[in-house]
Design an enzyme around this catalytic site. Sequence first.
Site, mmCIF file in Angstrom:
data_model
loop_
_atom_site.group_PDB
_atom_site.id
_atom_site.type_symbol
_atom_site.label_atom_id
_atom_site.label_comp_id
_atom_site.label_asym_id
_atom_site.label_seq_id
_atom_site.Cartn_x
_atom_site.Cartn_y
_atom_site.Cartn_z
ATOM 1 N N SER A 47 0.826 -1.207 0.000
ATOM 2 C CA SER A 47 0.000 0.000 0.000
ATOM 3 C C SER A 47 0.859 1.255 0.000
ATOM 4 O O SER A 47 0.506 2.244 -0.645
ATOM 5 C CB SER A 47 -0.958 -0.003 1.195
ATOM 6 O OG SER A 47 -0.248 -0.047 2.414
ATOM 7 N N GLU A 48 1.986 1.244 0.732
ATOM 8 C CA GLU A 48 2.916 2.376 0.718
ATOM 9 C C GLU A 48 4.358 1.905 0.845
ATOM 10 O O GLU A 48 4.636 0.854 1.447
ATOM 11 C CB GLU A 48 2.632 3.379 1.852
ATOM 12 C CG GLU A 48 1.464 4.299 1.600
ATOM 13 C CD GLU A 48 0.215 3.910 2.345
ATOM 14 O OE1 GLU A 48 -0.835 4.549 2.128
ATOM 15 O OE2 GLU A 48 0.276 2.948 3.136
ATOM 16 N N THR A 49 5.242 2.701 0.275
ATOM 17 C CA THR A 49 6.686 2.513 0.408
ATOM 18 C C THR A 49 7.279 3.846 0.842
ATOM 19 O O THR A 49 6.921 4.897 0.303
ATOM 20 C CB THR A 49 7.319 2.071 -0.924
ATOM 21 O OG1 THR A 49 6.754 0.814 -1.318
ATOM 22 C CG2 THR A 49 8.826 1.929 -0.807
#
Length: 295
Positions: A47-49
């Site tokens: 979902s996020e990095t």
Amino acid sequence: MSSKRRFMQLDVFSRQPMKGNPLAVVIDGDGLDEATMRAFARWTNLSETAFLLTPTTPDADYRVRIFTSRQELPFAGHPSVGSAYAAIEAGLVDSNKTKLIQQCTAGLLPVAIEHTGAERIIHVQAPPTRLQGVSAEVRHAIAEAIGITLGDAQVVLADNGPRWWVCDLHEASHVRALKPDMHAIAQLRERHDAMGVSVFGRELCGPAQMAVRAFCPGDGLPEDPVTGSANAAIMAFLAERSDASYGLRYRSSQGREVGCDGYVDVARDAVSGAITIGGQCVSVIIGAFDLAEVR
């Protein structure tokens, strides 16, 4: 700088691997251009990095840029908590400090640290949340998409970097029983430039006082396991309508419907109104990547 970059994958808002919200963190982000960051974020398929960078102001302890598979976010909750954890574990900041300042696109955010080692809890102050009403047409569309009737006072659009429709379903049983139409939510978010729909309701027993779910189809997953920004937005919604039933501090439970079990400690300062979200983290993968050829 060497093309070898230290890398960590964490679970955030849990001390158990594979029970929180996974986050990829590139420790040595300096020297990477935006195109490379975007490509790496697409590759991780999370979902996020987050990318940790040298701060550009002496007031900050570290800097972070946060990417989904399709866009950069000025703020997101679990990447902020996880980035602070990674910065401490990687030695970018003094592990004895109990107060840090995170620099991100949303500004300088205070970070408070409780305990040490496996018991460490990281609290990040969320940016101020802007709230606005939702038209009857949009409210009806959200209600149809999640399959439950919504009154006018139950829905608000909250913006603290990401934009969430926040819906009070009153009871945790209603939250956990939802079987939303993800295609309909994806269409709504595209039309209105929002992250998605978050819902909450009261837990009657157990370690948490609130059940939360967040539906965000289009950013790589239909339902987010544990969502810091949505939890901060919920607290802002409660404050806006002077709802004191949860108090100034409570714990929310999120993720059981997707096989996880995350917990978020949410608090609001009675004087300043500042909202913090916090939780534990655990390292799952520690290593290095060669990003020299990524474009």
